[in-house]
Every structure is written in C-alpha cells, then in structure tokens.
Design a protein around this motif. Structure first.
Motif, PDB file in Angstrom:
ATOM      1  N   GLU A  33       0.830  -1.209   0.000  1.00  0.00           N
ATOM      2  CA  GLU A  33       0.000   0.000   0.000  1.00  0.00           C
ATOM      3  C   GLU A  33       0.864   1.259   0.000  1.00  0.00           C
ATOM      4  OE1 GLU A  33      -3.236   0.250  -0.481  1.00  0.00           O
ATOM      5  OE2 GLU A  33      -3.249  -1.927  -0.707  1.00  0.00           O
ATOM      6  N   ALA A  34       1.999   1.212   0.700  1.00  0.00           N
ATOM      7  CA  ALA A  34       2.901   2.370   0.712  1.00  0.00           C
ATOM      8  C   ALA A  34       3.487   2.618  -0.673  1.00  0.00           C
ATOM      9  CB  ALA A  34       4.016   2.155   1.737  1.00  0.00           C
ATOM     10  N   LEU A  35       3.882   1.545  -1.353  1.00  0.00           N
ATOM     11  CA  LEU A  35       4.404   1.694  -2.716  1.00  0.00           C
ATOM     12  C   LEU A  35       3.321   2.201  -3.662  1.00  0.00           C
ATOM     13  CD1 LEU A  35       6.578  -1.548  -3.043  1.00  0.00           C
ATOM     14  CD2 LEU A  35       7.401   0.810  -2.811  1.00  0.00           C
ATOM     15  N   LEU A  36       2.104   1.665  -3.507  1.00  0.00           N
ATOM     16  CA  LEU A  36       1.000   2.104  -4.361  1.00  0.00           C
ATOM     17  C   LEU A  36       0.696   3.589  -4.143  1.00  0.00           C
ATOM     18  CD1 LEU A  36      -1.183   1.441  -6.409  1.00  0.00           C
ATOM     19  CD2 LEU A  36      -2.637   0.651  -4.524  1.00  0.00           C
ATOM     20  N   ALA A  37       0.764   4.035  -2.887  1.00  0.00           N
ATOM     21  CA  ALA A  37       0.524   5.453  -2.593  1.00  0.00           C
ATOM     22  C   ALA A  37       1.573   6.333  -3.266  1.00  0.00           C
ATOM     23  CB  ALA A  37       0.519   5.677  -1.082  1.00  0.00           C
ATOM     24  N   ARG A  38       2.809   5.865  -3.288  1.00  0.00           N
ATOM     25  CA  ARG A  38       3.873   6.643  -3.933  1.00  0.00           C
ATOM     26  C   ARG A  38       3.689   6.658  -5.456  1.00  0.00           C
ATOM     27  NH1 ARG A  38       9.267   4.519  -0.884  1.00  0.00           N
ATOM     28  NH2 ARG A  38      10.288   5.971  -2.354  1.00  0.00           N
ATOM     29  N   ILE A  39       3.203   5.559  -6.009  1.00  0.00           N
ATOM     30  CA  ILE A  39       2.915   5.525  -7.445  1.00  0.00           C
ATOM     31  C   ILE A  39       1.778   6.487  -7.766  1.00  0.00           C
ATOM     32  CG2 ILE A  39       2.010   4.071  -9.316  1.00  0.00           C
ATOM     33  CD1 ILE A  39       3.519   1.712  -7.938  1.00  0.00           C
ATOM     34  N   ARG A  40       0.727   6.429  -6.968  1.00  0.00           N
ATOM     35  CA  ARG A  40      -0.396   7.341  -7.172  1.00  0.00           C
ATOM     36  C   ARG A  40       0.032   8.798  -7.029  1.00  0.00           C
ATOM     37  NH1 ARG A  40      -4.343   3.717  -3.377  1.00  0.00           N
ATOM     38  NH2 ARG A  40      -5.484   2.599  -5.020  1.00  0.00           N
ATOM     39  N   GLY A  41       0.990   9.026  -6.144  1.00  0.00           N
ATOM     40  CA  GLY A  41       1.464  10.382  -5.903  1.00  0.00           C
ATOM     41  C   GLY A  41       2.407  10.905  -6.976  1.00  0.00           C
ATOM     42  N   GLY A  42       2.724  10.070  -7.960  1.00  0.00           N
ATOM     43  CA  GLY A  42       3.543  10.519  -9.082  1.00  0.00           C
ATOM     44  C   GLY A  42       5.033  10.343  -8.900  1.00  0.00           C
ATOM     45  N   GLU A  43       5.442   9.616  -7.846  1.00  0.00           N
ATOM     46  CA  GLU A  43       6.884   9.442  -7.635  1.00  0.00           C
ATOM     47  C   GLU A  43       7.513   8.628  -8.761  1.00  0.00           C
ATOM     48  OE1 GLU A  43       9.936   7.901  -4.134  1.00  0.00           O
ATOM     49  OE2 GLU A  43       7.861   8.423  -3.656  1.00  0.00           O
ATOM     50  N   TRP A  44       6.746   7.661  -9.262  1.00  0.00           N
ATOM     51  CA  TRP A  44       7.204   6.884 -10.415  1.00  0.00           C
ATOM     52  C   TRP A  44       6.132   6.941 -11.487  1.00  0.00           C
ATOM     53  CZ3 TRP A  44       7.387   3.861  -5.629  1.00  0.00           C
ATOM     54  CH2 TRP A  44       8.630   3.964  -4.984  1.00  0.00           C
ATOM     55  N   ALA A  45       6.529   7.300 -12.686  1.00  0.00           N
ATOM     56  CA  ALA A  45       5.574   7.461 -13.782  1.00  0.00           C
ATOM     57  C   ALA A  45       5.260   6.117 -14.425  1.00  0.00           C
ATOM     58  CB  ALA A  45       6.139   8.420 -14.822  1.00  0.00           C
ATOM     59  N   LEU A  46       4.218   6.096 -15.215  1.00  0.00           N
ATOM     60  CA  LEU A  46       3.848   4.901 -15.958  1.00  0.00           C
ATOM     61  C   LEU A  46       5.009   4.479 -16.854  1.00  0.00           C
ATOM     62  CD1 LEU A  46       1.325   3.090 -16.381  1.00  0.00           C
ATOM     63  CD2 LEU A  46       0.808   4.490 -18.380  1.00  0.00           C
ATOM     64  N   GLY A  47       5.406   3.229 -16.747  1.00  0.00           N
ATOM     65  CA  GLY A  47       6.507   2.708 -17.536  1.00  0.00           C
ATOM     66  C   GLY A  47       7.867   2.856 -16.881  1.00  0.00           C
ATOM     67  N   GLN A  48       7.930   3.570 -15.751  1.00  0.00           N
ATOM     68  CA  GLN A  48       9.219   3.814 -15.099  1.00  0.00           C
ATOM     69  C   GLN A  48       9.634   2.615 -14.248  1.00  0.00           C
ATOM     70  OE1 GLN A  48       9.350   7.504 -12.961  1.00  0.00           O
ATOM     71  NE2 GLN A  48      11.417   7.174 -12.196  1.00  0.00           N
ATOM     72  N   LYS A  49      10.923   2.438 -14.129  1.00  0.00           N
ATOM     73  CA  LYS A  49      11.484   1.357 -13.322  1.00  0.00           C
ATOM     74  C   LYS A  49      11.567   1.778 -11.873  1.00  0.00           C
ATOM     75  CE  LYS A  49      15.705  -1.417 -12.858  1.00  0.00           C
ATOM     76  NZ  LYS A  49      17.060  -1.680 -13.426  1.00  0.00           N
ATOM     77  N   LEU A  50      11.183   0.880 -10.956  1.00  0.00           N
ATOM     78  CA  LEU A  50      11.300   1.145  -9.527  1.00  0.00           C
ATOM     79  C   LEU A  50      12.747   0.974  -9.068  1.00  0.00           C
ATOM     80  CD1 LEU A  50       8.175   1.036  -9.466  1.00  0.00           C
ATOM     81  CD2 LEU A  50       8.357  -0.323  -7.373  1.00  0.00           C
ATOM     82  N   PRO A  51      13.121   1.648  -7.983  1.00  0.00           N
ATOM     83  CA  PRO A  51      14.442   1.384  -7.392  1.00  0.00           C
ATOM     84  C   PRO A  51      14.528  -0.075  -6.939  1.00  0.00           C
ATOM     85  CG  PRO A  51      13.462   3.378  -6.474  1.00  0.00           C
ATOM     86  CD  PRO A  51      12.392   2.694  -7.260  1.00  0.00           C
ATOM     87  N   GLY A  52      15.727  -0.541  -6.693  1.00  0.00           N
ATOM     88  CA  GLY A  52      15.930  -1.917  -6.261  1.00  0.00           C
ATOM     89  C   GLY A  52      15.506  -2.162  -4.826  1.00  0.00           C
TER      90      GLY A  52
END
Length: 222
Positions: free
Chosen positions: A15-34
């Motif tokens: 849920e924390a990762l999803l919140a950060r995705i929703r918040g725009g920290e990572w854009a569609l198609g972007q790679k997450l940190p390791g």
C-alpha cells in the motif's frame, strides 16, 4: 521514512508503494528502485519488499521483467469482480446502518441523559485520536455510533445494531482498504456535528446529519 505497523508488513509495504505511485513518484513505464533502496525507506526487509512487489504485480500495477527490474504498468489496480462484489456487500451494510442509526440519532437527541451525552462526547474524542490503523479506527467509530444508539433508549435498535456489528466492522474495514484513506479531519467534523445536534436536542439535524454521513459513505463506493 514511512512507518509501518499492525497489519501484515508486506500488505502495508504494498500500500505504501502504491501510494507513492499514485502520488507521481514513479511514472507509468518507469522502473522502480531496487530492493536494497526500497527496504530501508520503508523500514522493512528485502523479503517483505519482494512480497509487496508480488502483490502489486498480482493486482496489475507492477511487472517484473527478468534481467531488467520492476516497472510500473498501471497507476491504479484494475477493478476486478471481487472488488465489485465487496462494494455491493458494503453498500448493503450501509443501508442497514441507515435504517437503524438515523432513527437512533433522532431519539438520542430527544432522550439522552447528561451521563450519556458525556459518553458520546468521549467516544467522539476517542474516534478523533485513534487513527494508527484501519482496525483501530473502525473500532473507535463503532464505539461512537453505539454510544448514540444506546442513548436512544430503544432496546430493539440496540439489539439490531449489536447483531450486525461484526458484519459492519468487516465491511467498514474492507471499504477503507479499498479507499486507502481513513480518519480525515472532514470526516471527523461530520461526527462532531452529530454530537452537537444531540447535545442541542435537535432531533431533525441529528437524523439528517446521520443520514447524509451514511449516504456519503455509500456514494463513495460507486
């Protein structure tokens, strides 16, 4: 650093990762940190991060590409039939709450004693401060609404409220997990207005506010 507690850590991390995705920290198609970067950020182990990523992959938000990493493939989990059915179940519970709590709120405004008014006020304050987990907040919310129903001095309404409390608790927890948000100041202000109406012995306002609150919950599911 995000603080995680109470619920299963992998679920909270997801849920924390999803919140950060929703918040725009990572854009569609972007790679997450390791994993070695995400784990200390969330205060969990790498195995928890792996499980969180698996959960989000299963929900259609992330995709693991062998040799490349984990990528964002959706900004919101696609709604499945399980979510649709849960929403229908929750809506039914809210309709039952309307049937009991609207009348109970009006009767409480008419019949409450000074001691019961103090109990309602204390329950509202507990609802305000108990926000550290969804379960804790739902339990405080149920305690508040039961204090209102009790003040109606109608044993049948109290029995009805108690009879579906376990189902109501389950439904409210499921609803808040679907929304990923709970315990807002606006929501608390609505409850404070119900308290004020009961304190003022304003039966019409107490009933109206209770109805509006519950119907707003229901409409939020649509």
């Amino acid at each position: 650093m995000t603080s995680l507690r109470r619920e299963p850590l992998a679920e909270q991390a997801a849920e924390a990762l999803l919140a950060r995705i929703r918040g725009g920290e990572w854009a569609l198609g972007q790679k997450l940190p390791g994993e070695t970067t995400l784990a200390p950020q969330l205060g969990v182990g790498r195995s928890t991060i792996r499980e969180a990523i698996r959960q989000l992959a299963g929900r259609g938000v992330l995709a693991s590409r062998q040799g490349s990493g984990v990528f964002v493939i959706a900004l919101e989990p696609p709604e499945d039939w399980g979510d649709v059915l849960r929403r229908a179940d929750i809506a039914s519970v809210i309709e039952a709450r309307v049937a009991v709590e609207v009348e109970a709120s009006a009767l409480a405004a008419e019949r409450r004693t000074p001691a019961e008014m103090r109990a309602i006020t204390r329950a509202a304050e507990q609802r305000r401060v108990r926000r550290s987990s969804i379960e804790e907040h739902v339990d405080a919310d149920i305690a508040f609404h039961r204090s209102v129903v009790t003040a109606a001095h109608n044993p049948v309404l109290t029995e009805l409220f108690d009879s579906f409390t376990p189902l109501s608790r389950q439904a409210m927890i499921a609803m808040l997990r679907l929304h990923s948000d709970y315990g807002s100041d606006d929501d608390q202000r609505v409850h404070d207005r119900i308290v004020d109406a009961i304190a003022d012995r304003d039966t019409e306002s107490a009933a109206r506010l209770a109805r509006e609150h519950l119907l707003t919950l229901k409409s939020g599911l649509l």
